[in-house]
Scaffold this motif. Sequence first.
Motif, PDB file in Angstrom:
ATOM      1  N   VAL A 170       0.744  -1.184  -0.131  1.00  0.00           N
ATOM      2  CA  VAL A 170       0.065   0.071  -0.018  1.00  0.00           C
ATOM      3  C   VAL A 170       0.701   1.078  -0.167  1.00  0.00           C
ATOM      4  CG1 VAL A 170      -1.984   1.261   1.279  1.00  0.00           C
ATOM      5  CG2 VAL A 170      -1.874  -1.349   1.303  1.00  0.00           C
ATOM      6  N   MET A 171       0.664   2.278  -0.854  1.00  0.00           N
ATOM      7  CA  MET A 171       1.494   3.305  -0.966  1.00  0.00           C
ATOM      8  C   MET A 171       0.541   4.618  -0.649  1.00  0.00           C
ATOM      9  SD  MET A 171       3.940   3.148  -4.429  1.00  0.00           S
ATOM     10  CE  MET A 171       4.354   4.803  -4.228  1.00  0.00           C
ATOM     11  N   ASP A 172       1.148   5.682  -0.177  1.00  0.00           N
ATOM     12  CA  ASP A 172       0.571   6.819  -0.163  1.00  0.00           C
ATOM     13  C   ASP A 172       1.668   7.862  -0.133  1.00  0.00           C
ATOM     14  OD1 ASP A 172      -1.683   8.812   0.526  1.00  0.00           O
ATOM     15  OD2 ASP A 172      -1.101   8.717   2.527  1.00  0.00           O
ATOM     16  N   ASP A 173       1.474   9.121  -1.085  1.00  0.00           N
ATOM     17  CA  ASP A 173       2.365   9.875  -1.326  1.00  0.00           C
ATOM     18  C   ASP A 173       3.682   9.755  -1.370  1.00  0.00           C
ATOM     19  OD1 ASP A 173       2.482  12.797  -1.275  1.00  0.00           O
ATOM     20  OD2 ASP A 173       2.495  13.059   0.623  1.00  0.00           O
ATOM     21  N   GLY A 174       4.093   8.790  -2.144  1.00  0.00           N
ATOM     22  CA  GLY A 174       5.346   8.345  -2.484  1.00  0.00           C
ATOM     23  C   GLY A 174       6.100   7.663  -1.374  1.00  0.00           C
ATOM     24  N   VAL A 175       5.425   7.307  -0.480  1.00  0.00           N
ATOM     25  CA  VAL A 175       5.853   6.157   0.516  1.00  0.00           C
ATOM     26  C   VAL A 175       5.068   4.684   0.505  1.00  0.00           C
ATOM     27  CG1 VAL A 175       7.228   7.948   2.072  1.00  0.00           C
ATOM     28  CG2 VAL A 175       4.918   7.033   2.722  1.00  0.00           C
ATOM     29  N   ILE A 176       5.822   3.800   0.913  1.00  0.00           N
ATOM     30  CA  ILE A 176       4.958   2.696   1.264  1.00  0.00           C
ATOM     31  C   ILE A 176       4.509   2.546   2.778  1.00  0.00           C
ATOM     32  CG2 ILE A 176       5.585   0.044   1.423  1.00  0.00           C
ATOM     33  CD1 ILE A 176       7.078   0.083  -1.000  1.00  0.00           C
ATOM     34  N   VAL A 177       3.387   2.431   2.887  1.00  0.00           N
ATOM     35  CA  VAL A 177       2.768   2.445   4.356  1.00  0.00           C
ATOM     36  C   VAL A 177       2.607   1.260   4.932  1.00  0.00           C
ATOM     37  CG1 VAL A 177       1.891   4.708   4.512  1.00  0.00           C
ATOM     38  CG2 VAL A 177       0.495   2.990   3.267  1.00  0.00           C
ATOM     39  N   GLN A 178       2.324   0.123   4.208  1.00  0.00           N
ATOM     40  CA  GLN A 178       2.103  -1.198   4.633  1.00  0.00           C
ATOM     41  C   GLN A 178       2.465  -2.129   3.577  1.00  0.00           C
ATOM     42  OE1 GLN A 178      -1.258  -1.797   7.120  1.00  0.00           O
ATOM     43  NE2 GLN A 178      -0.485  -3.940   7.899  1.00  0.00           N
ATOM     44  N   ILE A 179       2.840  -3.297   3.961  1.00  0.00           N
ATOM     45  CA  ILE A 179       3.107  -4.558   2.756  1.00  0.00           C
ATOM     46  C   ILE A 179       2.371  -5.574   3.705  1.00  0.00           C
ATOM     47  CG2 ILE A 179       4.435  -5.892   1.580  1.00  0.00           C
ATOM     48  CD1 ILE A 179       6.723  -3.936   1.797  1.00  0.00           C
ATOM     49  N   GLY A 180       1.337  -6.341   2.943  1.00  0.00           N
ATOM     50  CA  GLY A 180       0.781  -7.411   4.013  1.00  0.00           C
ATOM     51  C   GLY A 180      -0.166  -8.282   3.240  1.00  0.00           C
ATOM     52  N   THR A 181      -0.857  -9.361   3.760  1.00  0.00           N
ATOM     53  CA  THR A 181      -1.886  -9.942   3.218  1.00  0.00           C
ATOM     54  C   THR A 181      -3.088  -9.047   3.184  1.00  0.00           C
ATOM     55  OG1 THR A 181      -2.380 -11.000   5.261  1.00  0.00           O
ATOM     56  CG2 THR A 181      -0.789 -12.317   3.758  1.00  0.00           C
ATOM     57  N   PRO A 182      -4.305  -9.392   2.579  1.00  0.00           N
ATOM     58  CA  PRO A 182      -5.266  -8.692   2.612  1.00  0.00           C
ATOM     59  C   PRO A 182      -5.893  -8.944   4.162  1.00  0.00           C
ATOM     60  CG  PRO A 182      -5.370 -10.117   0.494  1.00  0.00           C
ATOM     61  CD  PRO A 182      -3.944 -10.599   1.141  1.00  0.00           C
ATOM     62  N   VAL A 183      -5.679 -10.100   4.690  1.00  0.00           N
ATOM     63  CA  VAL A 183      -6.094 -10.186   6.100  1.00  0.00           C
ATOM     64  C   VAL A 183      -5.316  -9.367   7.171  1.00  0.00           C
ATOM     65  CG1 VAL A 183      -6.284 -11.658   8.016  1.00  0.00           C
ATOM     66  CG2 VAL A 183      -7.086 -12.407   5.877  1.00  0.00           C
ATOM     67  N   ASP A 184      -4.169  -8.972   6.894  1.00  0.00           N
ATOM     68  CA  ASP A 184      -3.163  -8.169   7.780  1.00  0.00           C
ATOM     69  C   ASP A 184      -3.794  -6.824   7.375  1.00  0.00           C
ATOM     70  OD1 ASP A 184      -1.491 -10.138   8.157  1.00  0.00           O
ATOM     71  OD2 ASP A 184      -0.037  -9.483   6.639  1.00  0.00           O
ATOM     72  N   LEU A 185      -4.064  -6.449   6.260  1.00  0.00           N
ATOM     73  CA  LEU A 185      -4.396  -4.860   6.219  1.00  0.00           C
ATOM     74  C   LEU A 185      -5.525  -4.638   6.600  1.00  0.00           C
ATOM     75  CD1 LEU A 185      -3.503  -4.681   2.135  1.00  0.00           C
ATOM     76  CD2 LEU A 185      -1.924  -4.121   4.308  1.00  0.00           C
ATOM     77  N   PHE A 186      -6.433  -5.649   6.810  1.00  0.00           N
ATOM     78  CA  PHE A 186      -7.984  -5.507   7.238  1.00  0.00           C
ATOM     79  C   PHE A 186      -7.736  -5.455   8.879  1.00  0.00           C
ATOM     80  CE2 PHE A 186     -12.144  -6.745   9.064  1.00  0.00           C
ATOM     81  CZ  PHE A 186     -12.703  -5.654   8.293  1.00  0.00           C
ATOM     82  N   GLU A 187      -7.011  -6.598   9.385  1.00  0.00           N
ATOM     83  CA  GLU A 187      -7.209  -6.839  10.673  1.00  0.00           C
ATOM     84  C   GLU A 187      -6.089  -5.734  11.573  1.00  0.00           C
ATOM     85  OE1 GLU A 187      -7.085 -10.914  11.725  1.00  0.00           O
ATOM     86  OE2 GLU A 187      -9.076 -10.733  11.379  1.00  0.00           O
ATOM     87  N   ARG A 188      -5.014  -5.387  10.899  1.00  0.00           N
ATOM     88  CA  ARG A 188      -4.086  -4.587  11.633  1.00  0.00           C
ATOM     89  C   ARG A 188      -3.382  -3.576  10.971  1.00  0.00           C
ATOM     90  NH1 ARG A 188      -1.728  -5.329  16.576  1.00  0.00           N
ATOM     91  NH2 ARG A 188       0.483  -4.728  16.825  1.00  0.00           N
ATOM     92  N   PRO A 189      -4.081  -2.516  10.644  1.00  0.00           N
ATOM     93  CA  PRO A 189      -3.592  -1.491   9.537  1.00  0.00           C
ATOM     94  C   PRO A 189      -2.465  -0.782  10.353  1.00  0.00           C
ATOM     95  CG  PRO A 189      -5.867  -1.518   9.919  1.00  0.00           C
ATOM     96  CD  PRO A 189      -5.422  -2.239  10.818  1.00  0.00           C
ATOM     97  N   ALA A 190      -1.133  -0.843   9.633  1.00  0.00           N
ATOM     98  CA  ALA A 190       0.000  -0.161  10.220  1.00  0.00           C
ATOM     99  C   ALA A 190      -0.109   1.382  10.189  1.00  0.00           C
ATOM    100  CB  ALA A 190       1.248  -0.623   9.362  1.00  0.00           C
ATOM    101  N   HIS A 191      -1.015   1.722   9.613  1.00  0.00           N
ATOM    102  CA  HIS A 191      -1.053   3.330   9.392  1.00  0.00           C
ATOM    103  C   HIS A 191      -2.461   3.509   9.173  1.00  0.00           C
ATOM    104  CE1 HIS A 191      -0.578   7.316   7.692  1.00  0.00           C
ATOM    105  NE2 HIS A 191       0.674   7.219   8.381  1.00  0.00           N
ATOM    106  N   THR A 192      -2.974   4.792   9.974  1.00  0.00           N
ATOM    107  CA  THR A 192      -4.267   5.100   9.604  1.00  0.00           C
ATOM    108  C   THR A 192      -4.747   5.253   8.072  1.00  0.00           C
ATOM    109  OG1 THR A 192      -3.943   7.404  10.027  1.00  0.00           O
ATOM    110  CG2 THR A 192      -4.638   6.517  12.013  1.00  0.00           C
ATOM    111  N   PHE A 193      -3.809   5.628   7.423  1.00  0.00           N
ATOM    112  CA  PHE A 193      -4.359   5.654   6.117  1.00  0.00           C
ATOM    113  C   PHE A 193      -4.614   4.303   5.349  1.00  0.00           C
ATOM    114  CE2 PHE A 193      -3.180   4.749   1.560  1.00  0.00           C
ATOM    115  CZ  PHE A 193      -3.820   5.905   0.975  1.00  0.00           C
TER     116      PHE A 193
END
Length: 356
Positions: free
Chosen positions: A213-236
């Motif tokens: 997942v990218m936002d504004d030129g940086v990578i905010v999280q790399i993960g499985t779809p489940v990771d992204l849903f269950e434990r977002p590393a960034h509010t974005f």
Amino acid sequence: MATIGLKNLRHSYMPKPLAPEDYALKEIDLEWQDGGAYALLGPSGCGKSTLLNIISGLVTPSEGRIEFDGHDVTALPPDQRNIAQVFQFPVIYDTMTVYDNLAFPLRNRGVGKAEIDARVREITAMLELDDMLTRRASGLPPDAKQKISMGRGLVRNDVNVIMFDEPLTVIDPHLKWKLRSKLKELHHKVRATMIYVTHDQTEALTFADQVVVMDDGVIVQIGTPVDLFERPAHTFVGHFIGSPGMNVIPCQIENGRAVVDGVPVATENAPGEKSGRMEVGVRPEFVTLAAEGIPARIIRVADTGRHRIVETELSGVKVHAVIGEGASIPEGSAHLAFDPARTRVYADGWLVGGSH
Ligand code: ADP
Ligand code: MG
């Protein structure tokens, strides 16, 4: 096939970049594993195409390097990188037949006739182009042309990676889901590393094993779809993924606990000693309307058929709750309770206690 490494990558389109905002890519360190199915997900303008074009060699990064299997390829031109890139709009030879469009990249590389025929027939069958092999590309509808474009990328078996840059843009909505599942199937058969770029969470989550997942030129999280849903590393990530996205609510930290509107909120991660912009993140699925909790005003209720989405407001912040069909919803005002195991504290956007 190859593992692709991006090391300390930065890119600016300006001749003399100074401030961080002058960079389209700010600082990218990333390894794409051989054979993986990746999605690169982020809003328009966040730098996705820039990153793909750097991998394929169409753009030379301002700083950093690209490695294929540990070999530095930063200075190699695109045609020496063995990469197939499928663009947003079809790139095909209009005057050639469908068959020749797919055979062309193979003939160019001196592949034998029998092997070309086998490959072309295999890929066109998978893409359901096999009933139009002898037709000229020029007369075909846009989605067929885009399928040809995808086929031209998929037909080669000497590529390090196949990259798709928002390939379903020109495809009719009712064909999109079909092509999307086709691509997933093709990944299983072809086994090439695939990078699928999109701004659409559904496309990313259905295609990829790993989502970047990218936002504004940086990578905010790399993960499985489940990771992204269950434990977002960034509010974005929390907000961008999910429908509606994660609630992000400003909070204070008092005696090591998060407090929202004077009400202590139990969280899965400890707020610790962090300072900065402090927020609590909780997905609407884990918000309930309770007898006690944070007072909120009910603004509207939307019935989706399976559940209801209740939009509430507390101190100027919108908070959504997903409520089952059976539960009752009070009029006007309510108290919100959050599931402590699914509620987390974020500092300046980043998950407190996360890897950032
Ligand atoms: P995405 O593919 O995620 O929509 P891009 O990589 O195309 O994003 O763009 C990232 C940023 O770089 C944007 O701000 C865009 O305006 C800028 N940009 C992209 N291409 C160029 C270019 N050729 N020259 C100058 N700026 C560019
Ligand atoms: Mg783009």
